[in-house]
Design an enzyme around this catalytic site. Sequence first.
Site, PDB file in Angstrom:
ATOM      1  N   ALA A  84       0.819  -1.200  -0.041  1.00  0.00           N
ATOM      2  CA  ALA A  84       0.164  -0.111  -0.026  1.00  0.00           C
ATOM      3  C   ALA A  84       0.876   1.225  -0.031  1.00  0.00           C
ATOM      4  O   ALA A  84       0.537   2.040  -0.715  1.00  0.00           O
ATOM      5  CB  ALA A  84      -0.808   0.086   1.334  1.00  0.00           C
ATOM      6  N   PHE A 123     -10.054 -19.284  -5.999  1.00  0.00           N
ATOM      7  CA  PHE A 123      -9.888 -19.146  -4.734  1.00  0.00           C
ATOM      8  C   PHE A 123     -11.027 -19.007  -3.696  1.00  0.00           C
ATOM      9  O   PHE A 123     -12.025 -18.992  -4.416  1.00  0.00           O
ATOM     10  CB  PHE A 123      -9.012 -17.611  -4.775  1.00  0.00           C
ATOM     11  CG  PHE A 123      -7.733 -17.923  -4.029  1.00  0.00           C
ATOM     12  CD1 PHE A 123      -6.732 -18.262  -4.589  1.00  0.00           C
ATOM     13  CD2 PHE A 123      -7.592 -17.122  -2.670  1.00  0.00           C
ATOM     14  CE1 PHE A 123      -5.520 -18.142  -3.788  1.00  0.00           C
ATOM     15  CE2 PHE A 123      -6.219 -17.410  -2.028  1.00  0.00           C
ATOM     16  CZ  PHE A 123      -5.515 -17.820  -2.692  1.00  0.00           C
ATOM     17  N   GLN A 157      -9.136 -12.610  10.856  1.00  0.00           N
ATOM     18  CA  GLN A 157      -8.913 -13.958  10.261  1.00  0.00           C
ATOM     19  C   GLN A 157      -8.063 -15.062  10.518  1.00  0.00           C
ATOM     20  O   GLN A 157      -6.910 -14.656  11.030  1.00  0.00           O
ATOM     21  CB  GLN A 157      -8.887 -13.626   8.816  1.00  0.00           C
ATOM     22  CG  GLN A 157      -8.861 -14.695   7.671  1.00  0.00           C
ATOM     23  CD  GLN A 157      -8.990 -14.391   6.477  1.00  0.00           C
ATOM     24  OE1 GLN A 157      -8.072 -14.030   5.690  1.00  0.00           O
ATOM     25  NE2 GLN A 157     -10.508 -14.209   6.015  1.00  0.00           N
ATOM     26  N   HIS A 175      -6.644 -17.887   9.277  1.00  0.00           N
ATOM     27  CA  HIS A 175      -6.412 -18.695   8.001  1.00  0.00           C
ATOM     28  C   HIS A 175      -6.442 -20.195   8.225  1.00  0.00           C
ATOM     29  O   HIS A 175      -5.921 -20.820   9.225  1.00  0.00           O
ATOM     30  CB  HIS A 175      -5.037 -18.245   7.457  1.00  0.00           C
ATOM     31  CG  HIS A 175      -4.828 -18.748   5.857  1.00  0.00           C
ATOM     32  ND1 HIS A 175      -4.790 -19.972   5.489  1.00  0.00           N
ATOM     33  CD2 HIS A 175      -4.950 -17.995   4.954  1.00  0.00           C
ATOM     34  CE1 HIS A 175      -4.690 -19.864   4.163  1.00  0.00           C
ATOM     35  NE2 HIS A 175      -4.914 -18.948   3.567  1.00  0.00           N
ATOM     36  N   LEU A 199       2.250 -19.766   6.740  1.00  0.00           N
ATOM     37  CA  LEU A 199       1.255 -19.815   5.899  1.00  0.00           C
ATOM     38  C   LEU A 199       1.354 -20.751   4.827  1.00  0.00           C
ATOM     39  O   LEU A 199       2.385 -20.968   4.060  1.00  0.00           O
ATOM     40  CB  LEU A 199       0.927 -18.466   5.344  1.00  0.00           C
ATOM     41  CG  LEU A 199       0.101 -18.542   4.157  1.00  0.00           C
ATOM     42  CD1 LEU A 199      -1.368 -18.482   4.650  1.00  0.00           C
ATOM     43  CD2 LEU A 199       0.005 -16.966   3.600  1.00  0.00           C
ATOM     44  N   GLU A 212      -4.305 -20.520   0.311  1.00  0.00           N
ATOM     45  CA  GLU A 212      -5.422 -21.526  -0.010  1.00  0.00           C
ATOM     46  C   GLU A 212      -5.325 -21.684  -1.626  1.00  0.00           C
ATOM     47  O   GLU A 212      -6.157 -22.511  -2.217  1.00  0.00           O
ATOM     48  CB  GLU A 212      -6.518 -20.203  -0.104  1.00  0.00           C
ATOM     49  CG  GLU A 212      -7.875 -20.336  -0.319  1.00  0.00           C
ATOM     50  CD  GLU A 212      -8.817 -19.230   0.271  1.00  0.00           C
ATOM     51  OE1 GLU A 212      -8.776 -19.062   1.621  1.00  0.00           O
ATOM     52  OE2 GLU A 212      -9.176 -18.499  -0.526  1.00  0.00           O
ATOM     53  N   ARG A 270     -12.989 -18.194   4.319  1.00  0.00           N
ATOM     54  CA  ARG A 270     -11.961 -18.786   5.182  1.00  0.00           C
ATOM     55  C   ARG A 270     -12.539 -18.956   6.700  1.00  0.00           C
ATOM     56  O   ARG A 270     -12.291 -19.610   7.331  1.00  0.00           O
ATOM     57  CB  ARG A 270     -10.965 -17.722   5.323  1.00  0.00           C
ATOM     58  CG  ARG A 270      -9.913 -17.774   4.144  1.00  0.00           C
ATOM     59  CD  ARG A 270      -8.996 -16.659   4.110  1.00  0.00           C
ATOM     60  NE  ARG A 270      -7.927 -17.042   2.943  1.00  0.00           N
ATOM     61  CZ  ARG A 270      -6.976 -16.215   2.610  1.00  0.00           C
ATOM     62  NH1 ARG A 270      -6.737 -15.092   3.341  1.00  0.00           N
ATOM     63  NH2 ARG A 270      -6.257 -16.257   1.520  1.00  0.00           N
ATOM     64  N   HIS A 277      -4.125 -14.750  10.854  1.00  0.00           N
ATOM     65  CA  HIS A 277      -3.547 -14.299   9.638  1.00  0.00           C
ATOM     66  C   HIS A 277      -3.710 -12.679   9.256  1.00  0.00           C
ATOM     67  O   HIS A 277      -3.026 -12.299   8.655  1.00  0.00           O
ATOM     68  CB  HIS A 277      -4.322 -15.183   8.557  1.00  0.00           C
ATOM     69  CG  HIS A 277      -3.573 -14.944   7.239  1.00  0.00           C
ATOM     70  ND1 HIS A 277      -2.390 -15.186   6.935  1.00  0.00           N
ATOM     71  CD2 HIS A 277      -4.231 -14.673   6.036  1.00  0.00           C
ATOM     72  CE1 HIS A 277      -2.272 -14.758   5.620  1.00  0.00           C
ATOM     73  NE2 HIS A 277      -3.330 -14.592   5.064  1.00  0.00           N
ATOM     74  N   ARG A 294     -12.380 -11.304   5.468  1.00  0.00           N
ATOM     75  CA  ARG A 294     -11.902 -11.066   4.249  1.00  0.00           C
ATOM     76  C   ARG A 294     -11.936 -12.300   3.316  1.00  0.00           C
ATOM     77  O   ARG A 294     -11.522 -13.335   3.693  1.00  0.00           O
ATOM     78  CB  ARG A 294     -10.553 -10.615   4.342  1.00  0.00           C
ATOM     79  CG  ARG A 294      -9.887 -10.460   2.961  1.00  0.00           C
ATOM     80  CD  ARG A 294      -8.263  -9.810   3.301  1.00  0.00           C
ATOM     81  NE  ARG A 294      -7.364 -10.438   3.925  1.00  0.00           N
ATOM     82  CZ  ARG A 294      -6.618 -11.216   3.390  1.00  0.00           C
ATOM     83  NH1 ARG A 294      -7.047 -11.843   1.934  1.00  0.00           N
ATOM     84  NH2 ARG A 294      -5.791 -12.132   3.758  1.00  0.00           N
TER      85      ARG A 294
END
Lengths: 231, 587
Positions: B18, B119, B240, B242, B252, B255, B286, B353, B398
Amino acid sequence: MRFRIFRYDPDVDEKPYMKDYELALEPTDRMLLDALIRIKAQDDSLALRRSCREGVCGSDAMNINGRNGLACVTRLSDLKEPVELRPLPGLPVIRDLIVDMTQFFKQYHSVKPYLDNSEAPPEKERLQTPAQRAELDGLYECILCACCSTSCPSFWWNPDKFVGPAGLLQAYRFLADSRDQTTSERLDNLEDPYRLFRCHSIMNCVDVCPKGLNPTLAIGRIKELMVRRTV
Amino acid sequence: MNFSVRKFDAVIVGAGGAGMRASLQLAEAGFKVAVLSKVFPTRSHTVAAQGGIGAALGNMGEDNWLWHMYDTIKGSDYLGDQDAIEFLCRKAPEGVYELEHYGMPFDRNEDGTVYQRPFGGHSQNFGERPVQRSCCAADRTGHAMLHTLYQRNVRAHTHFLVEWMALDLVRGPGGEVLGVTALEMETGEVSLFQARATLFATGGAGRIYAASTNAYINTGDGLGMAARAGIPLEDMEFWQFHPTGVAGAGVLITEGVRGEGGYLLNERGERFMERYAPTMKDLASRDVVSRAMATEIKEGRGAGKDKDYILLKLDHLGEDVIEKRLPGIREIARKFANVDPVKEPIPVVPTCHYQMGGIPTNYHGEVVAPRDGKPEVVVEGFYAAGECACASVHGANRLGTNSLTDLLVFGKASGERMVQYLRANLGHRELPGDASELTRSRLARLESQTSGESVYEVGGEMRRVMQAHAGVFRFPDMLVEGVRRIREVSERAKHTGIKDKSKTFNTARIEALELDNLIEVARSTMVSAEARKETRGAHDRADFHQRDDVNWLKHSLWYQDGDRMEYKPVHLKPLTAASFEPKVRTY
């Protein structure tokens, strides 16, 4: 488990020294970084960089029993005791295991590590065949940890003049990209007794790369391109 | 301690996706910008994203932004703001094309277009069947994206201040934001960065939990700074988990493994997601998958000798597909789980996550807070984007791939908005006399404190409390007790002592300052979770087991001062599309 760690804090130490640590391992201590975090819990003055702890950010490169590697993906069970840890060789030490990477990044920046294409981009994506895209495999995955460049004698002697394996790998990443239009400028930028040609194919870089990349091969390809354009 | 003042047009805190997307807008517009980052930009946590960027390019079959919008709203359990979500989904393709033009090495189809994989939660025609929407570079999408953005910033001559940690937000008498104080790690020097516009792009704070996929640097610095400066934090109860963190290690596993055809098995070898989500199965959103896994484990069907994990099977994809599409996963599984996924399943558990909540913003990236009876008034000069912000596009849960989409779209939007603001508002405002007082006192305390608990101990206690009291399943008595305990930890954090007093690269000091930020995030999470008496998205309460749109279709706002809670309405009206009314959520 026994550790001998390079210590130097310019604020308090006249010169560097090796400090011994002993740590009772927990079952959850799998990687060297896990142990270092727990050593730091006992002695908060130990300075090191770390972030992702999974080998993708490139922060915790150091010299581990004489060989450069990432602490977070180095298994404790593979290490001989005492585990001797030093900062990456050839770069100025800021403190303990933290080195000044200015020169390393300067060389990376010197190869203009960005796509150069002066045509106006299409409305959607530029097309690239899977085969053209495959040319970038083994190149774009570099994490800029500096394990390779700081294990290279040519980089130790001439860090200001020789681009080094990491920078050259990225130089080739853009030469190999079907979307880049500046091949000849990129080659001009490397045609120099030092920048490219200080590589003597010792292959330390290949040996230590934690991502399994092969800078020597990429350097060879650049040299081929140089030869090809002169004939 | 004398702090020097440095003047810039704009300051960006954080050089992840960002921050670096925003900095491009500003650099290309010719403004003098300082980008502060705790780590060298390519070490930011965006680097660890694996699976892809969600954008309805339609390269693999029919797709459009309205379907993406529907999926995102449904995924958010209707808590997401529909104007911001429309903006996200409409702008996503442009964001991906720009990255491609910058040189990002996306995977390709035979026709040369960008390859997209399925996804979780992404569907065709409003939930009918899974769709291929995730634009990826193998399973290293975040790495490819972050390096590409850094490279583009090198080309644009962006001014990075590397290994500088921002400490506190500076506000003027009217609440407007005037910059930040920041510490240069190498020298220990503190400066006040005076700016006409300040953007926080500081990422999440997943390190409040004991088991987390997040990097060590994810300590919620932006949230801590905002909270201390009186800005509320929005929807902090929504974290979240995951579905697939490597059991024991937390690392991680994308997904994308399930997107490419992998699936989850319980101890009996049963593909249990078929029971929980008959249509989307392993590609349900999720929160649904994590809850199903936790239920399987709780009911004694977990795998392993302690029956405490689930198996992620992908060997049937074959070595070629795994090497081509999921090479990083194979590397991680071998290193952190001691299994080769070409032959054996990977042991996984739901792992903290992503932070859905954050600093409240509108869809331009401007920070908004209640004022004079209005719920959303722009805080002048202050912007936030990425995981630290709450636009809110993720609501209560999310969708996978939408974090990278969020970085691109709101990184750019906030950069554009800052450019407009800077063009209209010339000249720096005067700094108040006490501009750096808070920073001064925090540093002075650490300097003078010679005894006291270590940062490691207090931080460990915070992570244990969060893990035990605010996990996948939440219980009323545990939440009440959690609030009490986290307040206790937050008192203890005020008295930590560090032994290292060096000026040079003092990481003990950095970690102590980071703990201050983590604590604000932990407290806001626990207090907001205790207060929300319903189950929605990732917030699952045993005593209120249904979503309650009558009483709780609203955003939480937590204020640091007295742990006060306020609420504000959800934006149910999109920019141009018709509203999606809340309905029962099944996959």
